[in-house]
Scaffold this motif. Structure first.
Motif, PDB file in Angstrom:
ATOM      1  N   PRO A 102      22.736  81.736  56.290  1.00 50.59           N
ATOM      2  CA  PRO A 102      23.120  80.339  56.528  1.00 50.59           C
ATOM      3  C   PRO A 102      24.574  80.229  56.973  1.00 50.59           C
ATOM      4  O   PRO A 102      25.458  80.873  56.404  1.00 50.59           O
ATOM      5  CB  PRO A 102      22.900  79.685  55.153  1.00 50.59           C
ATOM      6  N   GLY A 103      24.812  79.435  57.995  1.00 61.97           N
ATOM      7  CA  GLY A 103      26.178  79.229  58.476  1.00 61.97           C
ATOM      8  C   GLY A 103      26.585  80.146  59.601  1.00 61.97           C
ATOM      9  O   GLY A 103      27.588  79.886  60.283  1.00 61.97           O
ATOM     10  N   GLU A 104      25.845  81.242  59.823  1.00 62.91           N
ATOM     11  CA  GLU A 104      26.193  82.149  60.909  1.00 62.91           C
ATOM     12  C   GLU A 104      25.740  81.564  62.241  1.00 62.91           C
ATOM     13  O   GLU A 104      24.703  80.903  62.334  1.00 62.91           O
ATOM     14  CB  GLU A 104      25.567  83.525  60.682  1.00 62.91           C
ATOM     15  N   THR A 105      26.531  81.823  63.271  1.00 62.91           N
ATOM     16  CA  THR A 105      26.252  81.294  64.602  1.00 62.91           C
ATOM     17  C   THR A 105      26.238  82.438  65.611  1.00 62.91           C
ATOM     18  O   THR A 105      26.666  83.557  65.305  1.00 62.91           O
ATOM     19  CB  THR A 105      27.328  80.281  65.019  1.00 62.91           C
ATOM     20  N   VAL A 106      25.759  82.134  66.817  1.00 60.77           N
ATOM     21  CA  VAL A 106      25.802  83.131  67.896  1.00 60.77           C
ATOM     22  C   VAL A 106      27.241  83.579  68.114  1.00 60.77           C
ATOM     23  O   VAL A 106      27.529  84.763  68.260  1.00 60.77           O
ATOM     24  CB  VAL A 106      25.221  82.542  69.199  1.00 60.77           C
ATOM     25  N   TYR A 107      28.145  82.617  68.082  1.00 60.96           N
ATOM     26  CA  TYR A 107      29.557  82.937  68.313  1.00 60.96           C
ATOM     27  C   TYR A 107      30.109  83.844  67.212  1.00 60.96           C
ATOM     28  O   TYR A 107      30.746  84.860  67.500  1.00 60.96           O
ATOM     29  CB  TYR A 107      30.373  81.644  68.375  1.00 60.96           C
ATOM     30  N   SER A 108      29.830  83.492  65.936  1.00 61.02           N
ATOM     31  CA  SER A 108      30.404  84.286  64.840  1.00 61.02           C
ATOM     32  C   SER A 108      29.807  85.693  64.804  1.00 61.02           C
ATOM     33  O   SER A 108      30.525  86.663  64.539  1.00 61.02           O
ATOM     34  CB  SER A 108      30.187  83.580  63.502  1.00 61.02           C
ATOM     35  N   LEU A 109      28.506  85.827  65.082  1.00 60.28           N
ATOM     36  CA  LEU A 109      27.888  87.153  65.067  1.00 60.28           C
ATOM     37  C   LEU A 109      28.348  87.984  66.263  1.00 60.28           C
ATOM     38  O   LEU A 109      28.562  89.196  66.136  1.00 60.28           O
ATOM     39  CB  LEU A 109      26.364  87.027  65.058  1.00 60.28           C
ATOM     40  N   ALA A 110      28.491  87.349  67.419  1.00 69.36           N
ATOM     41  CA  ALA A 110      28.999  88.078  68.590  1.00 69.36           C
ATOM     42  C   ALA A 110      30.399  88.604  68.306  1.00 69.36           C
ATOM     43  O   ALA A 110      30.717  89.763  68.600  1.00 69.36           O
ATOM     44  CB  ALA A 110      29.001  87.170  69.819  1.00 69.36           C
ATOM     45  N   ARG A 111      31.248  87.774  67.707  1.00 69.78           N
ATOM     46  CA  ARG A 111      32.604  88.196  67.367  1.00 69.78           C
ATOM     47  C   ARG A 111      32.576  89.320  66.339  1.00 69.78           C
ATOM     48  O   ARG A 111      33.313  90.302  66.448  1.00 69.78           O
ATOM     49  CB  ARG A 111      33.385  87.007  66.795  1.00 69.78           C
TER      50      ARG A 111
END
Length: 622
Positions: free
Chosen positions: A191-200
């Protein structure tokens, strides 16, 4: 610039034969119930036990030995105890399972809708993911098919919690990562993870992440995504090297020379010939990170020229992360006059370079990799030694502080493993963090006292060390906020608060939605391989030169390239005679000091950077 982790190709390898086959009756094989999907196909995951043979395993799973060998190249020459192998689920077994479930009357039918995940369906029915997978053997948790029907066991509805569903998905991903050899790491979205945060987090661009994962309907909590495994080929090459080393040892023949190599400094009136070997392009796709390393390296050579350190002839080789290409480069006649080799980047390309260097007495600088398999006295490793990583926190864990380990639903397993090794035999408390309208710290064992309010912990006289193992950006942010709020409330009441430090991981630097003032408010300490404060004079000067030359801000790769050029471009004129030992090098701000564990081994940088975020909003380095 994001640090881009590049997918590398699979190497076929063999393992030594372990165990024996005799005429005695062997113990029966325990058939595993663990099933995962890899590239759309379904496999059992079997862990080899003492007495298991290819024949007995094949018989237990109703497949042929050749099928097991084909799916597990490492099993061709024998099996190892605790080795993980994958075995395709026979069509007959799948068909029987489907027919059996359809005959039963104790199930509901659930038709999969767009955007649903197995985790989400399990939560809707409060049933375990494991039960859904058991009852629906054709369902791939990674890619549900819209319109497909799931069997939902009525007797199990309402029997499972959200945490159990998360644990089931985490276990599935763990088993998948054990067995998959396709060059990917599999991750369960929290929960709370995004495409942007995982890519980073994994060093990718958003477009690269999206290209590898079906996220058209958005990133769903509990779904399984994949990212490139940067160590995939290195892990397999390590197996090759291990096997070859065992053969060499048995034959009494060492792969590389056992003693040290004598280096000679280059005379001041002679040009220094440097070979720079980088994967600037892999499969016709440019690799920006290594271009930035090259750019930083050029600025280092330019600075040495300005300082009158002698002429340099630089030859740039694009290795393309191709072992055959590296061999061809080394055999080329132009390579024979090389005085210093920087690269290649990947460990699986080092052997032909090391053989050349040992013969010619030429140093090889490994600029980025933490080597594990290739050992030679010609190698200088810029990445610091893992065994010295936490030397600089000895004053935090020497018994003068109460230590609190804080876990969450998702944790940094590497950080946890390292910290537990450092804390072995030391007293500490352990808690699991969760959030339900407020922050909750639940003791993980009987020796850890209950915490109803973090302020109660900070009212004590003993200094505290909080070690936050959570790897979710949201959890880390909330934990830091809870601790600093408790400290503020105590101070505002005129009461003395205990001194405390929060130990985190440098991977927090990838979090973009955390207000970094919370690092200062909590006296956060991190251990990092590299740090460059842009307000220091040396770094500021380098940044200006880099921007002027390339019209862009430098990355950590740029800094590392500059450091490599400055240390070894100068060192080849004098220090290399003494193998560069017992001297500290600080080209910009990060320190380097090389040490050899024993004669015949590589020279490894010992200096990690301890980064301290101080309550007066300054950063100090140790």
């Amino acid at each position: 610039m994001n640090l881009f982790k590049r997918l590398i190709t699979c190497a076929v390898f063999s393992t030594a034969v372990v165990g024996w086959v005799g005429v005695q009756a062997l113990p029966p094989v325990d058939r595993s119930a663990v099933i995962v999907f890899i590239n759309g196909k379904k496999y059992y995951i079997h862990t080899v036990k003492a007495g298991d043979t290819l024949y007995s395993i094949a018989k237990a799973y109703e497949v042929t030995e050749s099928v097991i060998r084909e799916c597990n190249p490492s099993a061709a020459d024998g099996l190892k105890i605790d080795q993980t192998i994958k075995i395709p689920v026979p069509e007959k077994v799948q068909a029987e399972a489907r027919a059996e479930k359809k005959r039963k009357r104790e199930y509901l039918n659930h038709k999969i809708k767009s955007g649903e995940t197995l985790y989400g369906i399990a939560r809707d029915y409060n049933i375990s993911v494991a039960t859904l997978m058991e009852d629906n053997p054709d369902v791939n948790p990674q890619t549900l098919t819209i319109g497909q029907t799931l069997w939902v066991r009525k007797a199990e509805i309402g029997s499972s919690s959200e945490q159990e569903a998360k644990d089931d998905m985490a276990e599935y991903a763990e088993n998948l990562n054990k067995a998959a050899d396709d060059g990917y790491i599999y991750h369960v979205v929290m929960p709370g993870e995004t495409v942007y945060s995982l890519a980073r987090r994994y060093g990718l661009t958003e477009n690269e992440f999206v290209a590898m994962n079906d996220v058209d309907g958005g990133l769903k909590s509990g779904s399984v995504v994949r990212v490139p495994d940067p160590d995939h080929n290195i892990k397999q090459v390590a197996e090759i090297v291990e096997a070859e080393a065992a053969k060499d040892a048995a034959a009494g023949d060492a792969a590389h020379r056992s003693g040290n190599v004598s280096f000679r400094a280059i005379e001041s009136d002679r040009p220094l010939n440097i070979a720079l070997m980088l994967p600037l392009e892999v499969g016709s796709k440019p690799n920006a990170s290594y271009v930035e390393f090259y750019q930083g390296f050029l600025l280092g050579l330019e600075r040495l020229k300005e300082e009158g350190r002698g002429a340099v002839n630089l030859t740039l080789y694009n290795t393309g992360h191709d072992q055959l290409k590296v061999q061809q480069i080394v055999r080329d006649g132009a390579f024979a006059s090389t005085d210093l080799i920087v690269g290649p980047v990947y460990e699986d390309e080092l052997n032909p370079v090391v053989e050349f260097a040992e013969e010619k007495g030429v140093p090889v600088v490994s600029p980025l990799a933490n080597l594990s398999a290739v050992e030679s006295p010609v190698i200088y490793q810029l990445s610091p030694a893992p065994e010295t990583k936490y030397d600089k926190i000895d004053n935090l864990i020497d018994g003068g502080r109460d230590i609190y380990l804080i876990y969450a639903s998702s944790n940094d397993s590497e950080f946890e493993r390292e910290i537990l090794a450092e804390l072995e035999g030391k007293s500490r408390y352990s808690y699991t963090y969760s959030y339900n309208q407020k922050s909750i710290f639940t003791p993980r064992d009987g020796s850890s006292p209950a915490i109803s309010d973090m302020a109660d912990v900070l009212k004590g006289e003993r200094p505290c060390l909080f070690i936050v193992l959570a790897n979710s950006e949201i959890d880390v942010d909330r934990i830091l906020g809870t601790i600093s709020s408790a400290n503020t409330s105590i101070v505002e009441r005129g009461t003395k608060s205990a001194q405390y430090v929060v130990l985190g991981t440098s991977r927090w630097g990838r979090f973009n939605n955390i207000d970094h003032t919370s690092f200062f408010n909590n006296n956060v300490v991190m251990i990092s391989t590299y740090h460059a404060k842009r307000d220091s004079a040396a770094v500021r000067d380098f940044d200006s030169r880099y921007i002027e030359a390339y019209s862009m801000l430098p990355s950590l790769y740029s800094y590392r390239g500059y450091d490599a050029a400055m240390i070894f471009g100068e060192g080849m004129r004098s220090d290399i005679d003494y193998r560069m030992l017992d001297k500290r090098y600080i080209p910009l701000q990060t320190e380097y000091k090389f040490r050899q564990s024993s004669e015949g081994c590589r020279y490894v940088n010992q200096e990690w950077m301890r980064v301290n975020y101080n309550s007066n909003y300054t950063i100090t380095l140790e």
